[in-house]
Scaffold this motif. Structure first.
Motif, PDB file in Angstrom:
ATOM      1  N   SER A   1       8.667  -3.637   6.691  1.00 44.21           N
ATOM      2  CA  SER A   1       8.680  -4.679   5.651  1.00 44.21           C
ATOM      3  C   SER A   1       8.456  -4.093   4.265  1.00 44.21           C
ATOM      4  O   SER A   1       8.554  -4.792   3.265  1.00 44.21           O
ATOM      5  CB  SER A   1       7.590  -5.704   5.941  1.00 44.21           C
ATOM      6  N   GLY A   2       8.118  -2.802   4.227  1.00 36.28           N
ATOM      7  CA  GLY A   2       7.910  -2.179   2.918  1.00 36.28           C
ATOM      8  C   GLY A   2       6.522  -2.424   2.376  1.00 36.28           C
ATOM      9  O   GLY A   2       6.216  -2.070   1.246  1.00 36.28           O
ATOM     10  N   THR A   3       5.641  -3.052   3.182  1.00 35.66           N
ATOM     11  CA  THR A   3       4.265  -3.246   2.721  1.00 35.66           C
ATOM     12  C   THR A   3       3.570  -1.906   2.670  1.00 35.66           C
ATOM     13  O   THR A   3       2.754  -1.648   1.807  1.00 35.66           O
ATOM     14  CB  THR A   3       3.471  -4.159   3.700  1.00 35.66           C
ATOM     15  N   LEU A   4       3.905  -1.079   3.654  1.00 38.85           N
ATOM     16  CA  LEU A   4       3.282   0.240   3.693  1.00 38.85           C
ATOM     17  C   LEU A   4       4.323   1.304   3.358  1.00 38.85           C
ATOM     18  O   LEU A   4       5.407   1.341   3.934  1.00 38.85           O
ATOM     19  CB  LEU A   4       2.709   0.493   5.099  1.00 38.85           C
ATOM     20  N   LEU A   5       3.950   2.119   2.365  1.00 35.50           N
ATOM     21  CA  LEU A   5       4.813   3.250   2.006  1.00 35.50           C
ATOM     22  C   LEU A   5       3.977   4.505   2.139  1.00 35.50           C
ATOM     23  O   LEU A   5       2.836   4.532   1.670  1.00 35.50           O
ATOM     24  CB  LEU A   5       5.291   3.131   0.549  1.00 35.50           C
ATOM     25  N   VAL A   6       4.515   5.503   2.839  1.00 31.23           N
ATOM     26  CA  VAL A   6       3.807   6.783   2.897  1.00 31.23           C
ATOM     27  C   VAL A   6       4.712   7.831   2.255  1.00 31.23           C
ATOM     28  O   VAL A   6       5.865   8.032   2.671  1.00 31.23           O
ATOM     29  CB  VAL A   6       3.472   7.174   4.350  1.00 31.23           C
ATOM     30  N   ARG A   7       4.223   8.423   1.192  1.00 30.52           N
ATOM     31  CA  ARG A   7       5.014   9.411   0.455  1.00 30.52           C
ATOM     32  C   ARG A   7       4.158  10.650   0.239  1.00 30.52           C
ATOM     33  O   ARG A   7       2.935  10.553   0.151  1.00 30.52           O
ATOM     34  CB  ARG A   7       5.441   8.881  -0.924  1.00 30.52           C
ATOM     35  N   SER A   8       4.850  11.813   0.064  1.00 34.35           N
ATOM     36  CA  SER A   8       4.094  13.028  -0.250  1.00 34.35           C
ATOM     37  C   SER A   8       4.032  13.184  -1.760  1.00 34.35           C
ATOM     38  O   SER A   8       4.760  12.523  -2.495  1.00 34.35           O
ATOM     39  CB  SER A   8       4.783  14.247   0.368  1.00 34.35           C
ATOM     40  N   ALA A   9       3.105  14.031  -2.207  1.00 37.67           N
ATOM     41  CA  ALA A   9       2.986  14.293  -3.648  1.00 37.67           C
ATOM     42  C   ALA A   9       4.310  14.814  -4.180  1.00 37.67           C
ATOM     43  O   ALA A   9       4.727  14.483  -5.298  1.00 37.67           O
ATOM     44  CB  ALA A   9       1.863  15.297  -3.897  1.00 37.67           C
ATOM     45  N   ASP A  10       4.981  15.612  -3.348  1.00 35.71           N
ATOM     46  CA  ASP A  10       6.253  16.179  -3.783  1.00 35.71           C
ATOM     47  C   ASP A  10       7.300  15.098  -4.047  1.00 35.71           C
ATOM     48  O   ASP A  10       8.178  15.256  -4.873  1.00 35.71           O
ATOM     49  CB  ASP A  10       6.798  17.151  -2.715  1.00 35.71           C
ATOM     50  N   GLU A  11       7.181  14.021  -3.297  1.00 35.43           N
ATOM     51  CA  GLU A  11       8.159  12.946  -3.509  1.00 35.43           C
ATOM     52  C   GLU A  11       7.758  12.057  -4.664  1.00 35.43           C
ATOM     53  O   GLU A  11       8.524  11.200  -5.083  1.00 35.43           O
ATOM     54  CB  GLU A  11       8.243  12.052  -2.243  1.00 35.43           C
ATOM     55  N   THR A  12       6.507  12.200  -5.136  1.00 33.21           N
ATOM     56  CA  THR A  12       6.050  11.298  -6.196  1.00 33.21           C
ATOM     57  C   THR A  12       5.858  12.044  -7.500  1.00 33.21           C
ATOM     58  O   THR A  12       6.827  12.426  -8.126  1.00 33.21           O
ATOM     59  CB  THR A  12       4.777  10.566  -5.768  1.00 33.21           C
ATOM     60  N   TYR A  13       4.578  12.365  -7.867  1.00 31.94           N
ATOM     61  CA  TYR A  13       4.458  12.939  -9.211  1.00 31.94           C
ATOM     62  C   TYR A  13       4.926  14.387  -9.326  1.00 31.94           C
ATOM     63  O   TYR A  13       5.019  14.913 -10.406  1.00 31.94           O
ATOM     64  CB  TYR A  13       3.078  12.776  -9.901  1.00 31.94           C
ATOM     65  N   LEU A  14       5.185  14.977  -8.186  1.00 26.52           N
ATOM     66  CA  LEU A  14       5.722  16.336  -8.308  1.00 26.52           C
ATOM     67  C   LEU A  14       7.222  16.362  -8.008  1.00 26.52           C
ATOM     68  O   LEU A  14       7.786  17.397  -7.674  1.00 26.52           O
ATOM     69  CB  LEU A  14       4.992  17.288  -7.334  1.00 26.52           C
TER      70      LEU A  14
ATOM     71  N   CYS B   1       0.841  -1.201   0.000  1.00 25.45           N
ATOM     72  CA  CYS B   1       0.000   0.000   0.000  1.00 25.45           C
ATOM     73  C   CYS B   1       0.886   1.266   0.000  1.00 25.45           C
ATOM     74  O   CYS B   1       1.728   1.435   0.870  1.00 25.45           O
ATOM     75  CB  CYS B   1      -0.890   0.018   1.228  1.00 25.45           C
ATOM     76  N   LEU B   2       0.595   2.056  -0.989  1.00 21.20           N
ATOM     77  CA  LEU B   2       1.317   3.332  -1.099  1.00 21.20           C
ATOM     78  C   LEU B   2       0.324   4.449  -0.809  1.00 21.20           C
ATOM     79  O   LEU B   2      -0.690   4.585  -1.498  1.00 21.20           O
ATOM     80  CB  LEU B   2       1.888   3.486  -2.518  1.00 21.20           C
ATOM     81  N   TYR B   3       0.589   5.201   0.279  1.00 25.68           N
ATOM     82  CA  TYR B   3      -0.303   6.313   0.631  1.00 25.68           C
ATOM     83  C   TYR B   3       0.399   7.593   0.209  1.00 25.68           C
ATOM     84  O   TYR B   3       1.449   7.921   0.744  1.00 25.68           O
ATOM     85  CB  TYR B   3      -0.586   6.309   2.146  1.00 25.68           C
ATOM     86  N   ILE B   4      -0.149   8.325  -0.773  1.00 23.70           N
ATOM     87  CA  ILE B   4       0.464   9.585  -1.214  1.00 23.70           C
ATOM     88  C   ILE B   4      -0.294  10.728  -0.543  1.00 23.70           C
ATOM     89  O   ILE B   4      -1.489  10.903  -0.783  1.00 23.70           O
ATOM     90  CB  ILE B   4       0.415   9.727  -2.750  1.00 23.70           C
ATOM     91  N   THR B   5       0.437  11.433   0.336  1.00 27.67           N
ATOM     92  CA  THR B   5      -0.214  12.531   1.054  1.00 27.67           C
ATOM     93  C   THR B   5       0.128  13.841   0.365  1.00 27.67           C
ATOM     94  O   THR B   5       1.075  13.934  -0.410  1.00 27.67           O
ATOM     95  CB  THR B   5       0.304  12.622   2.497  1.00 27.67           C
ATOM     96  N   ASP B   6      -0.721  14.795   0.691  1.00 23.93           N
ATOM     97  CA  ASP B   6      -0.362  16.129   0.204  1.00 23.93           C
ATOM     98  C   ASP B   6      -0.638  17.120   1.308  1.00 23.93           C
ATOM     99  O   ASP B   6       0.234  17.479   2.073  1.00 23.93           O
ATOM    100  CB  ASP B   6      -1.150  16.452  -1.067  1.00 23.93           C
TER     101      ASP B   6
END
Ligand code: ADP
Length: 973
Positions: A103-116, A74-79
């Motif tokens: 374990s890397g099952t859960l990833l929490v990333r911000s929008a800035d770290e992903t599509y931005l 699960c990848l949670y992209i926050t903004d």
């Protein structure tokens, strides 16, 4: 039965396509109603339209949690939302966040770290990022879930169009993969134009906790730019939600129906348990507090709560404390076919009701249940506060279905009860048939709710009927009463040959008909009774008031069952009656065979309703049929008359063997034959009797009127009679044969005895000559003869003497039967005195002790008795080495005879040889040891048999012997 995995099943297998189907299984989401396979949409792309943080998390947290539970990355992209807040919410939802992160099952990333990541949004790069994330995730995990907050779009509105293009293409990216992406849009803040596109690009929408199949979804190839106003969006969303809710409602309805079905189909539980489960299910389905099954035993009584669920039901258990006159909700409900649905008692104006006043029930939802045709009570639900929404059609249907099941079950239970009681009545061994019929009539009367039950026998030819048995009071319907058949309902029953019912005589036009006018029965139910296939009478129930309901199939069935039992019993009794009469005839020792046969033929005529019965001697080889016996007059079938067998019906049983019945001579090809044509016989029942050692016979009954088929019982009875005739004829034949053999034996015996008599008689004279002349020779020439010659002459004289003794004894033996056979009273004591006198020389010589007990006077040949005892006493002294020899003569009286015993203390006899000593000339000793001829005991036996008695010996060597003689008691001849 294997249980199908249902959409609500939490534990179904992980499904291909992931997300949306998984959400269907989650209790956190409702909808969509239809399975996703039916749609051409991509499976896992959802748009969450939220209005608050709570609403947002209410969807995203369960979404992620479910993914983690299913082993998906699960990848949670926050903004806008803080990543920690997300982690905290996940932790609150029971997720072990640390280990999931580790374990890397859960990833929490911000929008800035992903599509931005590059500072601004780039379609291709974002696509590439998503692609590689999904690919990497799928390589390692069961699936991939992305929950992305898209608030950054608020600031970068100019890239919105490009982003929507990404959204559109994401569908393609996830097709057929176990991936789900939940894009989160703040509904309040996002411009309508963007929301419009969001709706168009996502196959599924999540609004609140409802997942919808998005009908406005536009596949990428037909995707156009947004320019619709906000109002359209609202309308669209509302439509989506309504549709989904309707579908969700439908699914819910189906789910409850399924549960209803499962509950009722589960036969493990008792009726009461099942009703309780139904009540619980109903409470859940209608969202009400409690429910009950209430029974109204009669209109005058109160309802009784038979099963209850709900917190307030403690008070309502048992009899509902409502007086009949006051009424209550259930009293209204029981009179209506349709559910009584009152969501708000006050609003409906029912607040004057006792139940409302006493128990504060503000919502009522109930339906009548029936048992058979009778109202039984109500199945009802309630709440103590009013309900907002009216009861829907689905809910009414559901209640009706529950009520139907209860009604069916009640009817089934009543049916079973009826059958059980019927069985108990009919199988009670302590009651007579009449008592059982009475009880059955009572039982039926109760069951049908009628005044009277009665049983009639009818005679259609004389137009009479007789009441055989009746219960209930009716002045004209009493046991023993006879009346005119044509003026009764029974006539209709007989005409119809099946059940006839009247529920309201006047309404059905019976007024003026004597059947109604005479007996005044407004309601009637009756059917026929048959005895061995013949109409016997009717079994009826009646009431002097009309009946409201039609008779049900079950009621007809019960009537039939009762009539069947009565018919069977009557048939059985009839059969037994005839069998008993047959037995009485054939077991009567005072009647000759001919007399018995006449009675048997008469009985058969009565039993089979035939005119004439008879026996004929038959021989198929010579085509012979000769009438031997009949039990009545007939123009042709007269004893002694002969006809060709092939011209008679008897040909059939003779050819087939066994019993044959003919009730339709023409159909059986007898047209033109003597029996049909000249004798005019229309019905025939006959058996072929193959006899041993005698002529074969046929045993038959005939009638000149045609009749119905013979029943199995009639054939059996005929067979039984036939067997008796066969047995008797054979026995007679055997007896004749035996008599003949005995007579022949007697003749040859007589001839033998005559010969023995003649021979011994005629031998006496020459023997006397031989010994006289030998004596003469000795006297006259004795002096001239030498010692040897004199010795020879002595031998010859001895031999001649012995021979004479034998001839004398033989003569006595052969004379026994020659005696005149006149028996007279003989005093046995006197006989023994004579014997003792005759034998005094031998007795004196041996100094023997002879004791004689008390002896009776018997009817016998005195001279023979003396010979008998003389032989036995002389043997007892002779074959005796004891000093002194003792002989005891005693007698004992028995029921039909005297038993004498002659016991000695002599040498005894080998038990193996006790039979041989009764044969003529058979001796166990040589003449030198004990002189004798070997005729004494055979003579004794002959004498005893001549008196119809018996003689035997019991002995052991060295132990003495006892000869027993039995002489029957008889009066002098
Ligand atoms: P008999 O005495 O003339 O020989 P019976 O017919 O009277 O002929 O008897 C047949 C045989 O039965 C005798 O030879 C003897 O062996 C045996 N028997 C008869 N009576 C007695 C007895 N009382 N005790 C022992 N043996 C007996």
């Amino acid at each position: 039965m294997s249980r199908q995995a249902e959409p609500d099943d939490q534990e179904g297998p992980p499904d291909r396509g992931g997300g949306i189907e998984a959400l269907r299984r989650s209790s956190a989401f409702r909808g969509p109603a239809e399975p996703i396979e039916a749609h051409d949409h991509s499976n896992g792309h959802l748009a969450l339209l939220y209005e608050s943080r709570d609403e947002q998390f209410a969807a995203t947290i369960p979404f992620v949690r479910q993914g983690l539970e299913r082993g998906e990355q699960c990848l949670y992209i926050t903004d806008e939302t803080d990543g920690d807040a997300v982690l905290e919410a996940l932790g609150d939802a029971g997720i072990d966040v640390d280990s999931a992160l580790e374990s890397g099952t859960l990833l929490v990333r911000s929008a800035d770290e992903t599509y931005l990541a590059d500072g601004s949004f780039d379609l291709e790069e974002s696509l590439a990022f998503l692609e590689s994330t999904v690919a990497a995730g799928l390589a390692e995990f069961e699936g991939v879930r992305v929950a992305a907050e898209e608030t950054w779009l608020l600031e970068e509105a100019d890239t919105a169009e490009e982003f929507m293009a990404l959204e559109s293409r994401v569908n393609e990216l996830f097709r057929d993969e176990n991936c789900a992406v939940l894009c989160q849009y703040d509904r309040d803040r996002m411009p309508a134009s963007i929301l419009h596109d969001v709706i168009k690009t996502h196959p599924h929408l999540v609004v609140g906790r409802t997942v919808s199949q998005n009908v406005y979804y536009t596949p990428p190839e037909t995707f156009f730019g947004p320019d619709d106003p906000a109002a359209t969006v609202d309308r669209m969303l509302a439509t989506v939600r309504e549709r989904t809710e309707a579908k969700t409602g439908l699914r819910e309805h189906e789910r409850y129906l399924r549960e209803l079905y499962e509950t009722t189909a589960n036969s493990d539980g008792s009726f009461e348990e099942t009703v309780e489960r139904l009540l619980e299910l109903g409470c859940e389905r209608f969202d009400l507090r409690g429910g009950a099954l209430a029974h109204l035993p009669s209109w005058e009584s109160n309802f009784r709560a038979e099963a209850t669920v709900g917190p307030d039901m403690g008070d309502l258990e048992g009899e509902l404390p409502v007086q009949p006159a006051e009424g209550n909700f259930c009293r209204r409900a029981i009179t209506w076919d349709e559910p009584t649905a009152v969501p708000d008692v006050v609003e409906a104006g029912w607040d004057d009701d006792v139940v409302f006043e006493e128990f504060g029930l503000e919502t009522y939802f109930g339906i009548r249940v029936t048992a058979g045709t009778d109202p039984y009570g109500t199945l009802w639900f309630y709440d103590t506060s009013p309900r907002d929404d009216p009861f829907t059609d689905d809910e009414r249907t559901f209640l009706k279905l529950m009520g139907q099941w209860v009604s069916n079950e009640l009817e089934r239970r009543e049916r079973e009860q009826f059958l059980r009681t019927s069985y108990e009545i009919t199988s009670n061994p302590d009651h007579t048939f009449e008592e059982k019929v009475d009880q059955l009539l009572e039982h039926g009367r109760d069951w049908f709710g009628f005044d009277i039950g009665y049983l009639t026998s009818v005679a259609t030819d004389t137009n009479r009927f007789e009441v055989v048995d009746a219960v209930g009071s009716h002045e004209r319907i009493e046991p023993g009463v006879t009346d005119t058949l044509s003026e009764t309902y029974c006539q209709r029953v007989m005409d119809a040959g099946e059940s006839v019912s009247v529920t309201n005589a006047v309404a059905e036009g019976w007024e003026g008909d004597p059947a109604y006018d005479t007996f005044g029965l407004d309601a009637f139910l009756g059917t026929t009774l048959e005895v061995d296939g013949d109409r016997y009478g009717t079994l009826c129930f009646g009431a002097q008031t009309p009946r409201e309901e039609e008779f049900t199939d079950t009621e007809y069935t019960f009537l039939e069952l009762m009539s069947q039992w009565v018919s069977n019993e009557l048939s059985r009794r009839e059969r037994e009656r005839f069998q008993r009469r047959l037995y009485e005839i054939v077991a009567d020792p005072d009647r000759s065979f001919d007399e018995q046969l006449q009675s048997v033929l008469d009985l058969g005529c009565e039993r089979f309703d035939m005119k004439l019965g008879g026996i004929a001697a038959v021989d198929p080889e010579t085509d012979r049929f000769e009438v031997e016996v009949t039990n009545g007059d007939h123009d042709h079938l007269v004893p002694g008359e002969r006809y060709p067998l092939s011209e008679t019906y008897c040909q059939v049983p003779v050819t087939n063997g066994g019993t044959s019945a003919i009730t339709d001579p023409l159909a059986d090809g007898f047209d033109g034959k003597l029996c049909a044509q000249r004798f005019g016989v229309r019905a025939y029942l006959g058996t072929y009797l193959e006899l041993e050692e005698a002529d074969d016979r046929t045993f038959w009954f005939i009638a000149n009127e045609s009749r119905d088929e013979f029943s199995e019982a009639e054939r059996t009875f005929h067979h039984l009679m036939g067997q008796w005739v066969k047995y008797e004829l054979e026995r007679q034949q055997y007896e004749r044969d035996l008599e003949q053999t005995v007579a022949q034996l007697q003749q040859s015996n007589d001839r033998l005895k005559q010969f023995a008599y003649a021979a011994s008689h005629d031998l006496q004279e020459p023997l006397r000559m031989v010994s006289s002349y030998l004596q003469l020779l000795e006297r006259q020439y004795g002096a001239d003869l030498d010692e040897d010659a004199r010795e020879y002459i002595d031998f010859a004289v001895d031999g001649a003497d012995r021979m004479r003794a034998m001839v004398d004894d033989l003569l006595a033996y052969s004379r026994v039967e020659q005696a005149d056979g006149e028996f007279e009273p003989v005093d046995c004591t006197a006989v023994l005195e004579n014997v003792r006198a005759d034998l005094w020389v031998a007795i004196e010589e041996r100094d023997a002790e002879i004791t004689v007990g008390s002896l009776p006077t018997v009817t016998a040949d005195g001279e023979q008795l003396e010979q008998l005892f003389s032989n036995l006493v002389s043997n007892a002294v002779k074959y005796n080495e004891s000093e002194p020899p003792r002989v005891d003569i005693t007698a004992e009286e028995r029921a039909n005879h005297w038993q004498f015993a002659v016991a000695d203390n002599g040498i005894g006899i080998d038990p193996d040889k006790t039979d041989r000593i009764f044969e003529v000339f058979k001796r166990l000793h040589h003449d030198e040891e004990y002189a004798g001829t070997g005729v004494g005991l055979p003579l004794c036996q002959e004498i005893v048999e001549n008196h119809d008695g018996d003689i035997w010996v019991e002995s052991e060597p060295g132990e003495g012997s006892t000869f027993y003689i039995e002489l029957p008691k008889r009066t002098a001849s």
